[in-house]
Motif scaffolding. Structure first.
Motif, PDB file in Angstrom:
ATOM      1  N   GLU A 119      44.917  30.726  42.563  1.00 54.28           N
ATOM      2  CA  GLU A 119      46.262  30.784  42.668  1.00 54.28           C
ATOM      3  C   GLU A 119      46.752  32.403  42.810  1.00 54.28           C
ATOM      4  O   GLU A 119      45.931  32.971  41.610  1.00 54.28           O
ATOM      5  CB  GLU A 119      47.891  30.030  41.652  1.00 54.28           C
ATOM      6  N   GLY A 120      47.860  33.069  43.621  1.00 53.68           N
ATOM      7  CA  GLY A 120      47.722  34.473  43.647  1.00 53.68           C
ATOM      8  C   GLY A 120      46.975  35.333  44.381  1.00 53.68           C
ATOM      9  O   GLY A 120      46.990  36.376  44.447  1.00 53.68           O
ATOM     10  N   ILE A 121      45.428  35.014  44.400  1.00 51.47           N
ATOM     11  CA  ILE A 121      44.404  35.742  45.451  1.00 51.47           C
ATOM     12  C   ILE A 121      43.732  35.097  46.951  1.00 51.47           C
ATOM     13  O   ILE A 121      44.159  34.493  47.225  1.00 51.47           O
ATOM     14  CB  ILE A 121      43.213  35.213  44.073  1.00 51.47           C
ATOM     15  N   THR A 122      43.715  36.469  47.293  1.00 54.47           N
ATOM     16  CA  THR A 122      44.214  36.588  48.709  1.00 54.47           C
ATOM     17  C   THR A 122      41.991  37.442  48.683  1.00 54.47           C
ATOM     18  O   THR A 122      42.040  38.126  47.936  1.00 54.47           O
ATOM     19  CB  THR A 122      44.409  36.647  49.589  1.00 54.47           C
ATOM     20  N   LEU A 123      41.519  36.569  50.353  1.00 54.62           N
ATOM     21  CA  LEU A 123      39.950  37.657  50.242  1.00 54.62           C
ATOM     22  C   LEU A 123      41.054  38.520  51.603  1.00 54.62           C
ATOM     23  O   LEU A 123      41.037  38.363  52.505  1.00 54.62           O
ATOM     24  CB  LEU A 123      38.906  37.031  50.224  1.00 54.62           C
ATOM     25  N   ARG A 124      39.859  39.784  50.765  1.00 59.44           N
ATOM     26  CA  ARG A 124      39.921  40.826  52.550  1.00 59.44           C
ATOM     27  C   ARG A 124      38.578  41.504  52.364  1.00 59.44           C
ATOM     28  O   ARG A 124      37.700  41.582  51.440  1.00 59.44           O
ATOM     29  CB  ARG A 124      40.929  41.794  51.674  1.00 59.44           C
ATOM     30  N   VAL A 125      37.611  40.934  53.322  1.00 56.75           N
ATOM     31  CA  VAL A 125      36.754  42.323  53.831  1.00 56.75           C
ATOM     32  C   VAL A 125      36.482  42.971  54.435  1.00 56.75           C
ATOM     33  O   VAL A 125      38.269  43.445  55.158  1.00 56.75           O
ATOM     34  CB  VAL A 125      36.291  41.079  55.514  1.00 56.75           C
ATOM     35  N   VAL A 126      36.322  44.204  53.755  1.00 53.57           N
ATOM     36  CA  VAL A 126      36.124  45.502  53.652  1.00 53.57           C
ATOM     37  C   VAL A 126      35.735  45.345  54.769  1.00 53.57           C
ATOM     38  O   VAL A 126      34.372  45.411  55.461  1.00 53.57           O
ATOM     39  CB  VAL A 126      35.321  45.669  52.169  1.00 53.57           C
ATOM     40  N   THR A 127      35.889  46.893  56.060  1.00 51.20           N
ATOM     41  CA  THR A 127      35.372  46.899  57.096  1.00 51.20           C
ATOM     42  C   THR A 127      35.058  48.963  57.207  1.00 51.20           C
ATOM     43  O   THR A 127      35.089  49.271  58.048  1.00 51.20           O
ATOM     44  CB  THR A 127      35.947  46.421  58.361  1.00 51.20           C
ATOM     45  N   ASP A 128      36.085  49.793  56.194  1.00 52.54           N
ATOM     46  CA  ASP A 128      36.437  50.544  56.279  1.00 52.54           C
ATOM     47  C   ASP A 128      36.304  51.628  54.704  1.00 52.54           C
ATOM     48  O   ASP A 128      36.521  51.089  53.962  1.00 52.54           O
ATOM     49  CB  ASP A 128      37.959  51.291  57.205  1.00 52.54           C
ATOM     50  N   GLU A 129      37.028  52.770  55.355  1.00 53.10           N
ATOM     51  CA  GLU A 129      36.961  53.741  54.303  1.00 53.10           C
ATOM     52  C   GLU A 129      38.166  52.851  52.938  1.00 53.10           C
ATOM     53  O   GLU A 129      38.016  53.227  51.850  1.00 53.10           O
ATOM     54  CB  GLU A 129      37.286  55.064  54.306  1.00 53.10           C
ATOM     55  N   GLU A 130      39.342  52.905  53.296  1.00 55.70           N
ATOM     56  CA  GLU A 130      40.214  52.691  53.033  1.00 55.70           C
ATOM     57  C   GLU A 130      39.499  51.379  51.921  1.00 55.70           C
ATOM     58  O   GLU A 130      40.143  51.192  50.152  1.00 55.70           O
ATOM     59  CB  GLU A 130      41.211  51.619  53.766  1.00 55.70           C
ATOM     60  N   GLY A 131      39.051  50.267  52.682  1.00 51.51           N
ATOM     61  CA  GLY A 131      38.399  49.218  51.531  1.00 51.51           C
ATOM     62  C   GLY A 131      37.431  49.815  50.555  1.00 51.51           C
ATOM     63  O   GLY A 131      37.546  48.894  49.863  1.00 51.51           O
ATOM     64  N   VAL A 132      36.390  49.796  51.006  1.00 47.93           N
ATOM     65  CA  VAL A 132      35.741  51.017  50.081  1.00 47.93           C
ATOM     66  C   VAL A 132      36.243  51.549  49.233  1.00 47.93           C
ATOM     67  O   VAL A 132      35.289  51.754  48.002  1.00 47.93           O
ATOM     68  CB  VAL A 132      34.480  51.962  50.439  1.00 47.93           C
ATOM     69  N   ASP A 133      37.304  52.704  49.336  1.00 46.59           N
ATOM     70  CA  ASP A 133      37.768  52.746  47.881  1.00 46.59           C
ATOM     71  C   ASP A 133      38.976  51.892  47.874  1.00 46.59           C
ATOM     72  O   ASP A 133      38.566  52.403  46.179  1.00 46.59           O
ATOM     73  CB  ASP A 133      39.148  54.505  48.901  1.00 46.59           C
ATOM     74  N   LEU A 134      39.244  50.801  47.809  1.00 47.20           N
ATOM     75  CA  LEU A 134      39.288  50.545  46.512  1.00 47.20           C
ATOM     76  C   LEU A 134      38.706  48.911  45.977  1.00 47.20           C
ATOM     77  O   LEU A 134      38.458  49.147  44.816  1.00 47.20           O
ATOM     78  CB  LEU A 134      40.311  49.083  47.099  1.00 47.20           C
ATOM     79  N   MET A 135      37.643  49.100  46.196  1.00 51.59           N
ATOM     80  CA  MET A 135      36.645  48.582  46.257  1.00 51.59           C
ATOM     81  C   MET A 135      35.694  49.753  45.021  1.00 51.59           C
ATOM     82  O   MET A 135      34.956  48.541  43.545  1.00 51.59           O
ATOM     83  CB  MET A 135      35.455  48.446  46.623  1.00 51.59           C
ATOM     84  N   MET A 136      35.610  50.539  44.709  1.00 52.92           N
ATOM     85  CA  MET A 136      35.630  52.072  44.045  1.00 52.92           C
ATOM     86  C   MET A 136      36.811  51.837  42.638  1.00 52.92           C
ATOM     87  O   MET A 136      36.038  51.880  41.320  1.00 52.92           O
ATOM     88  CB  MET A 136      35.651  53.244  44.674  1.00 52.92           C
ATOM     89  N   ARG A 137      37.559  51.372  43.421  1.00 50.95           N
ATOM     90  CA  ARG A 137      38.670  51.466  42.105  1.00 50.95           C
ATOM     91  C   ARG A 137      38.211  50.188  41.383  1.00 50.95           C
ATOM     92  O   ARG A 137      38.778  50.483  39.695  1.00 50.95           O
ATOM     93  CB  ARG A 137      40.224  51.320  42.869  1.00 50.95           C
ATOM     94  N   VAL A 138      37.710  49.410  41.940  1.00 53.56           N
ATOM     95  CA  VAL A 138      38.097  47.813  40.797  1.00 53.56           C
ATOM     96  C   VAL A 138      36.592  48.092  40.405  1.00 53.56           C
ATOM     97  O   VAL A 138      36.826  47.708  39.052  1.00 53.56           O
ATOM     98  CB  VAL A 138      36.985  46.600  42.263  1.00 53.56           C
ATOM     99  N   HIS A 139      36.008  48.671  41.251  1.00 61.61           N
ATOM    100  CA  HIS A 139      34.321  49.035  39.889  1.00 61.61           C
ATOM    101  C   HIS A 139      34.476  50.205  38.671  1.00 61.61           C
ATOM    102  O   HIS A 139      34.831  49.868  37.784  1.00 61.61           O
ATOM    103  CB  HIS A 139      33.006  50.054  41.220  1.00 61.61           C
ATOM    104  N   ALA A 140      35.355  50.607  39.184  1.00 56.17           N
ATOM    105  CA  ALA A 140      35.852  51.822  37.789  1.00 56.17           C
ATOM    106  C   ALA A 140      36.003  51.016  36.621  1.00 56.17           C
ATOM    107  O   ALA A 140      35.892  51.404  35.705  1.00 56.17           O
ATOM    108  CB  ALA A 140      36.805  52.974  38.241  1.00 56.17           C
ATOM    109  N   GLY A 141      37.340  50.262  36.886  1.00 56.73           N
ATOM    110  CA  GLY A 141      38.258  49.393  36.142  1.00 56.73           C
ATOM    111  C   GLY A 141      37.169  48.220  35.817  1.00 56.73           C
ATOM    112  O   GLY A 141      37.226  47.510  34.410  1.00 56.73           O
ATOM    113  N   ALA A 142      36.627  47.288  36.302  1.00 59.85           N
ATOM    114  CA  ALA A 142      35.353  46.621  35.965  1.00 59.85           C
ATOM    115  C   ALA A 142      34.368  46.866  35.499  1.00 59.85           C
ATOM    116  O   ALA A 142      33.516  46.846  33.946  1.00 59.85           O
ATOM    117  CB  ALA A 142      35.438  45.607  37.149  1.00 59.85           C
ATOM    118  N   PHE A 143      33.398  48.647  35.500  1.00 61.01           N
ATOM    119  CA  PHE A 143      32.289  48.744  35.187  1.00 61.01           C
ATOM    120  C   PHE A 143      32.655  50.351  34.351  1.00 61.01           C
ATOM    121  O   PHE A 143      31.554  50.343  32.957  1.00 61.01           O
ATOM    122  CB  PHE A 143      31.098  48.678  36.079  1.00 61.01           C
ATOM    123  N   GLY A 144      33.852  50.503  34.110  1.00 63.63           N
ATOM    124  CA  GLY A 144      34.322  52.081  33.321  1.00 63.63           C
ATOM    125  C   GLY A 144      33.233  53.553  33.777  1.00 63.63           C
ATOM    126  O   GLY A 144      32.877  54.352  32.827  1.00 63.63           O
TER     127      GLY A 144
END
Length: 260
Positions: A119-144
């Protein structure tokens, strides 16, 4: 073990470059991956014994140091020979990172996993630089830690070889809370699952399982037979429940320029 032998033949000894400007080279008794810039450099496979190991380790250190690489990785598996290869790498200045479990799952079974998001979660396919930068935000928060080399690799692959990468975000509204990718090569039976990081406050809700199931469905559509993961202690029990089996343990040994 037939699956492990096929994994070694395709993913290690017969590997292909993981980025458009990278190369895979067979140099005597090793197979190494060589990349410019922030790309990944390292040894993926070796066929050594007690009489040849030390000289080969020294040769690879000289090669990568001669290229000006600030660091490279020797990806050691617990069934590699000689049995004391890890000790020899440490003696040559390599530093081991935490061990990970090599796990493999059959796509035909994993593709049956449910893909209904929490509940409350949707998936977003990454195809561009904006999406990659969001992934990097997640990785920084998840892996430190920041991983600029992963960002460069993703952007390069999406722009130049999009058929080799599938990246996805789990979003809570406009907030990225988890990210993962699948790397594949044409003609190989194996695809690798990487990333799979969820920020702490969103863990325990089935998002990691969702991202595995999503990528398994995609792998099935692409005709891939196996999914491979280098699993941390946190992810191993989840993957075992999903149907992954253990093939071995892998330890990244890192050589850094100036190490002794």
């Amino acid at each position: 073990m037939k699956v492990r032998a096929r994994f070694d033949a395709e993913v290690r000894e017969g590997t292909l470059p993981d980025a458009p400007r990278a190369n895979v080279e067979r140099a005597g008794a090793v197979v190494r991956h060589v990349a410019p810039g922030l790309g990944w450099n390292g040894v993926l496979w070796s066929d050594l014994d007690a009489g040849t190991a030390d000289a080969e380790i020294a040769a690879q250190v000289a090669f990568f140091a001669g290229r000006g690489c600030p660091e490279f990785e020797w990806k050691l598996y617990d069934y590699d020979r000689p049995a004391d290869l890890g000790d020899r790498l440490r003696a040559a200045g390599f530093v081991p990172e935490p061990p990970e479990t090599l796990m493999v799952g059959l796509v035909s079974e994993l593709a049956k996993l449910p893909v209904d998001p929490p509940e409350g979660i949707t998936l977003r396919v990454v195809t561009d630089e904006e999406g990659v930068d969001l992934m990097m935000r997640v990785h920084a928060g998840a892996f430190g830690r920041e991983r600029p080399q992963i960002r460069e690799q993703l952007l390069s692959s999406l722009r130049e070889e999009p058929e080799t990468i599938a990246a996805v975000l789990a979003m809570a509204g406009d907030i990225p809370v988890s990210a993962a990718r699948m790397e594949m090569q044409p003609g190989l039976a194996f695809a690798g699952l990487w990333g799979g990081g969820t920020i702490p406050e969103w863990r325990g809700r089935g998002i990691y399982r969702l991202l595995v199931a999503h990528r398994a469905r995609l792998a099935a559509e692409l005709g891939i037979t196996y999914l491979q993961v280098d699993a941390t202690d946190d992810s191993r029990p989840i993957l075992e429940r999903l149907g992954f089996g253990v093939l071995g343990v892998t330890v990244p040994y890192i050589w850094t320029d100036g190490a002794s």
